[in-house]
Design a protein around this motif. Structure first.
Motif, mmCIF file in Angstrom:
data_model
loop_
_atom_site.group_PDB
_atom_site.id
_atom_site.type_symbol
_atom_site.label_atom_id
_atom_site.label_comp_id
_atom_site.label_asym_id
_atom_site.label_seq_id
_atom_site.Cartn_x
_atom_site.Cartn_y
_atom_site.Cartn_z
ATOM 1 N N ASP A 1 0.801 -1.219 0.000
ATOM 2 C CA ASP A 1 0.000 0.000 0.000
ATOM 3 C C ASP A 1 0.838 1.276 0.000
ATOM 4 O O ASP A 1 0.309 2.370 0.120
ATOM 5 N N ASP A 2 2.171 1.130 -0.100
ATOM 6 C CA ASP A 2 3.013 2.325 -0.106
ATOM 7 C C ASP A 2 2.713 3.199 -1.312
ATOM 8 O O ASP A 2 2.483 2.704 -2.402
ATOM 9 N N SER A 3 2.750 4.524 -1.101
ATOM 10 C CA SER A 3 2.608 5.438 -2.229
ATOM 11 C C SER A 3 3.910 5.435 -3.015
ATOM 12 O O SER A 3 4.991 5.319 -2.459
ATOM 13 N N THR A 4 3.825 5.559 -4.302
ATOM 14 C CA THR A 4 5.008 5.513 -5.161
ATOM 15 C C THR A 4 4.688 6.219 -6.455
ATOM 16 O O THR A 4 3.538 6.516 -6.764
ATOM 17 N N GLU A 5 5.749 6.520 -7.233
ATOM 18 C CA GLU A 5 5.532 7.179 -8.518
ATOM 19 C C GLU A 5 5.046 6.220 -9.585
ATOM 20 O O GLU A 5 4.544 6.648 -10.613
ATOM 21 N N GLY A 6 5.213 4.933 -9.380
ATOM 22 C CA GLY A 6 4.787 3.975 -10.388
ATOM 23 C C GLY A 6 5.163 2.552 -10.006
ATOM 24 O O GLY A 6 5.803 2.324 -8.978
ATOM 25 N N ARG A 7 4.767 1.611 -10.850
ATOM 26 C CA ARG A 7 5.056 0.201 -10.613
ATOM 27 C C ARG A 7 5.346 -0.492 -11.937
ATOM 28 O O ARG A 7 4.864 -0.081 -12.998
ATOM 29 N N LEU A 8 6.130 -1.556 -11.845
ATOM 30 C CA LEU A 8 6.444 -2.410 -12.982
ATOM 31 C C LEU A 8 5.802 -3.771 -12.760
ATOM 32 O O LEU A 8 5.829 -4.298 -11.654
ATOM 33 N N PHE A 9 5.242 -4.335 -13.850
ATOM 34 C CA PHE A 9 4.556 -5.617 -13.749
ATOM 35 C C PHE A 9 5.078 -6.600 -14.791
ATOM 36 O O PHE A 9 5.464 -6.208 -15.902
ATOM 37 N N LEU A 10 5.063 -7.888 -14.416
ATOM 38 C CA LEU A 10 5.434 -8.967 -15.319
ATOM 39 C C LEU A 10 4.283 -9.958 -15.409
ATOM 40 O O LEU A 10 3.724 -10.353 -14.390
ATOM 41 N N THR A 11 3.938 -10.349 -16.632
ATOM 42 C CA THR A 11 2.920 -11.371 -16.862
ATOM 43 C C THR A 11 3.623 -12.661 -17.272
ATOM 44 O O THR A 11 4.458 -12.662 -18.173
ATOM 45 N N ARG A 12 3.279 -13.771 -16.580
ATOM 46 C CA ARG A 12 3.936 -15.058 -16.805
ATOM 47 C C ARG A 12 2.937 -16.138 -17.187
ATOM 48 O O ARG A 12 1.774 -16.114 -16.766
ATOM 49 N N PHE A 13 3.459 -17.088 -17.950
ATOM 50 C CA PHE A 13 2.718 -18.305 -18.252
ATOM 51 C C PHE A 13 3.705 -19.469 -18.179
ATOM 52 O O PHE A 13 4.658 -19.519 -18.953
ATOM 53 N N ARG A 14 3.469 -20.359 -17.203
ATOM 54 C CA ARG A 14 4.369 -21.496 -16.976
ATOM 55 C C ARG A 14 5.813 -21.013 -16.806
ATOM 56 O O ARG A 14 6.746 -21.541 -17.414
ATOM 57 N N ASN A 15 5.969 -19.975 -15.983
ATOM 58 C CA ASN A 15 7.279 -19.401 -15.657
ATOM 59 C C ASN A 15 7.976 -18.756 -16.851
ATOM 60 O O ASN A 15 9.171 -18.455 -16.780
ATOM 61 N N ARG A 16 7.271 -18.532 -17.926
ATOM 62 C CA ARG A 16 7.799 -17.792 -19.072
ATOM 63 C C ARG A 16 7.213 -16.386 -19.074
ATOM 64 O O ARG A 16 5.997 -16.217 -18.896
ATOM 65 N N ILE A 17 8.072 -15.391 -19.298
ATOM 66 C CA ILE A 17 7.609 -14.001 -19.340
ATOM 67 C C ILE A 17 6.931 -13.751 -20.678
ATOM 68 O O ILE A 17 7.554 -13.887 -21.740
ATOM 69 N N ILE A 18 5.668 -13.371 -20.655
ATOM 70 C CA ILE A 18 4.926 -13.129 -21.891
ATOM 71 C C ILE A 18 4.413 -11.688 -22.004
ATOM 72 O O ILE A 18 3.855 -11.316 -23.032
ATOM 73 N N GLY A 19 4.596 -10.891 -20.952
ATOM 74 C CA GLY A 19 4.129 -9.505 -21.007
ATOM 75 C C GLY A 19 4.732 -8.684 -19.885
ATOM 76 O O GLY A 19 5.151 -9.225 -18.856
ATOM 77 N N CYS A 20 4.803 -7.372 -20.087
ATOM 78 C CA CYS A 20 5.282 -6.468 -19.036
ATOM 79 C C CYS A 20 4.659 -5.095 -19.244
ATOM 80 O O CYS A 20 4.246 -4.743 -20.357
ATOM 81 N N SER A 21 4.583 -4.330 -18.175
ATOM 82 C CA SER A 21 4.023 -2.983 -18.267
ATOM 83 C C SER A 21 4.628 -2.097 -17.194
ATOM 84 O O SER A 21 5.040 -2.576 -16.127
ATOM 85 N N ALA A 22 4.677 -0.801 -17.479
ATOM 86 C CA ALA A 22 5.133 0.216 -16.530
ATOM 87 C C ALA A 22 4.023 1.241 -16.385
ATOM 88 O O ALA A 22 3.594 1.848 -17.371
ATOM 89 N N VAL A 23 3.542 1.417 -15.155
ATOM 90 C CA VAL A 23 2.431 2.320 -14.874
ATOM 91 C C VAL A 23 2.926 3.432 -13.954
ATOM 92 O O VAL A 23 3.544 3.150 -12.914
ATOM 93 N N ALA A 24 2.691 4.681 -14.325
ATOM 94 C CA ALA A 24 3.072 5.836 -13.506
ATOM 95 C C ALA A 24 1.828 6.429 -12.866
ATOM 96 O O ALA A 24 0.716 6.301 -13.397
ATOM 97 N N TYR A 25 2.016 7.091 -11.725
ATOM 98 C CA TYR A 25 0.911 7.682 -10.979
ATOM 99 C C TYR A 25 1.158 9.172 -10.779
ATOM 100 O O TYR A 25 2.281 9.597 -10.480
ATOM 101 N N SER A 26 0.112 9.963 -10.943
ATOM 102 C CA SER A 26 0.171 11.394 -10.683
ATOM 103 C C SER A 26 -1.166 11.831 -10.102
ATOM 104 O O SER A 26 -2.188 11.771 -10.798
ATOM 105 N N GLY A 27 -1.155 12.229 -8.824
ATOM 106 C CA GLY A 27 -2.417 12.571 -8.179
ATOM 107 C C GLY A 27 -3.324 11.362 -8.111
ATOM 108 O O GLY A 27 -2.926 10.286 -7.674
ATOM 109 N N ARG A 28 -4.548 11.522 -8.597
ATOM 110 C CA ARG A 28 -5.521 10.415 -8.594
ATOM 111 C C ARG A 28 -5.616 9.761 -9.960
ATOM 112 O O ARG A 28 -6.595 9.076 -10.266
ATOM 113 N N GLN A 29 -4.597 9.935 -10.793
ATOM 114 C CA GLN A 29 -4.619 9.379 -12.138
ATOM 115 C C GLN A 29 -3.482 8.374 -12.317
ATOM 116 O O GLN A 29 -2.386 8.565 -11.779
ATOM 117 N N ALA A 30 -3.739 7.338 -13.107
ATOM 118 C CA ALA A 30 -2.727 6.347 -13.463
ATOM 119 C C ALA A 30 -2.435 6.476 -14.957
ATOM 120 O O ALA A 30 -3.316 6.843 -15.748
#
Length: 332
Positions: free
Chosen positions: A217-246
């Motif tokens: 629940d820590d506030s932060t400027e953004g987060r990085l995500f990894l999507t996996r299937f059977r331990n293989r990386i199949i997707g990733c995304s970087a989301v930034a936050y500003s105020g109440r907007q993503a």
């Protein structure tokens, strides 16, 4: 009327006190991050009164771009949004800061780009006077406060997402060095043949996950995500936050190699769902592209229930004849 002076800072050590943090894309936090990122040079343009109080600020970023194949080297300046203002006369203040920035940069940059303005017509007259020309662009955002993400997508897309989860697809936040290396590997591989899509150095993305004892629940400027299937990386995304907007800033996926588990859909879906769970009001997709009649990526993003908005991106080239030619080509 009090007299305002323009001051431009290129070093974090000299930034004045009183800068606002309300808009992440014009904040001293992002200035510091860009300052630590190779091939980036930030400029904080401010308007200050006689007492040194900051009444307006705008963050501009100069990027150094080069390649061996095809061979090129140039610098360009990017401004994302109009800045932060303490008064209602923001178009005039924006023009004052922009004029000083252009004078400072001169011919050292190939072009200046102004994007993601809050209003399509913001500063239209002032930008024209500064010899900028507008290029029609498309923006998409999803509302997260009035209805749930599930209520905005079709039953067919929901079944596709549910089936992928049942097959074992999972998405988690980047938490380790190994995760980060996988994130960067996929992001760069996905954008290898997309020269228009600029990917910053690793140092830029490390900032979003290298937080000591960061909790869920820590506030932060953004987060990085990894999507996996059977331990293989199949997707990733970087989301930034500003105020109440993503803001979905970057995304990559192996949609052809793992088409049966829909990595593109699952990567975007998790970014939307996570932003909704954290209580953000909207999620904006940062680079949908030119408003061509047929735009496959735009059509894909709209399947998640977003709202398309026509907008402008403004450009000004330092080579006068080239700027005049492009102004004529993109005339209305």
């Amino acid at each position: 009327m009090r007299e305002l002076k323009v001051k431009i800072y290129s070093s974090g050590d000299s930034l004045p006190k009183g800068l606002s943090d309300c808009n992440y894309f014009h904040s001293p936090r992002l200035f510091a991050l860009y300052e630590q990122t190779p091939r980036h040079k930030p400029y904080m343009v401010t308007l200050q009164d006689d007492d040194g109080q900051v009444v307006a600020q705008m963050l501009a970023l100069v990027r150094y771009r080069s390649s061996w194949l095809p061979p090129y080297y140039y610098k360009h300046c990017r401004i994302m949004g109009e800045g932060v203002y303490g008064t209602d006369d923001s178009p005039a203040l924006f023009d004052t800061m922009l004029k000083s920035l252009i004078a400072l940069l001169g011919r050292r940059v190939l072009y200046v780009e102004v994007s993601h303005l809050s209003n399509k017509m913001f500063g239209y007259r002032q930008l024209r006077q500064r010899e900028f020309f507008p290029v029609r662009w498309m923006s998409i955002h999803n509302s997260l406060h009035s209805r749930t993400p599930e209520e905005r997508i079709s039953a067919q897309l929901q079944r596709r997402i549910d089936a992928a989860y049942e097959r074992g697809v999972v998405t988690n936040e980047v938490r380790s060095e190994a995760d980060f290396k996988e994130f960067m590997r996929l992001l760069r591989h996905h954008n290898w043949f997309k020269p228009k899509r600029y990917i910053p150095a690793d140092e830029f993305f490390k900032h979003f996950w290298q937080k000591e004892e960061k909790t869920e629940d820590d506030s932060t400027e953004g987060r990085l995500f990894l999507t996996r299937f059977r331990n293989r990386i199949i997707g990733c995304s970087a989301v930034a936050y500003s105020g109440r907007q993503a803001y979905l800033w970057y995304a990559a996926y192996r949609r052809k190699s793992y088409v049966w588990v829909h990595p593109r859909e699952l990567t975007i879906w998790h970014a939307i769902k996570d932003s909704h769970r954290r209580g953000f009001e909207h999620i904006f997709f940062m680079d949908v592209g030119l408003p061509f009649r047929r735009n496959k990526f735009r059509e894909f993003i709209l399947r998640f229930g977003g709202k398309p908005v026509s907008t402008y991106r403004w450009f000004r080239f330092s080579i006068k004849w080239l700027n005049a030619l492009l102004t004529w080509i993109y005339r209305k």
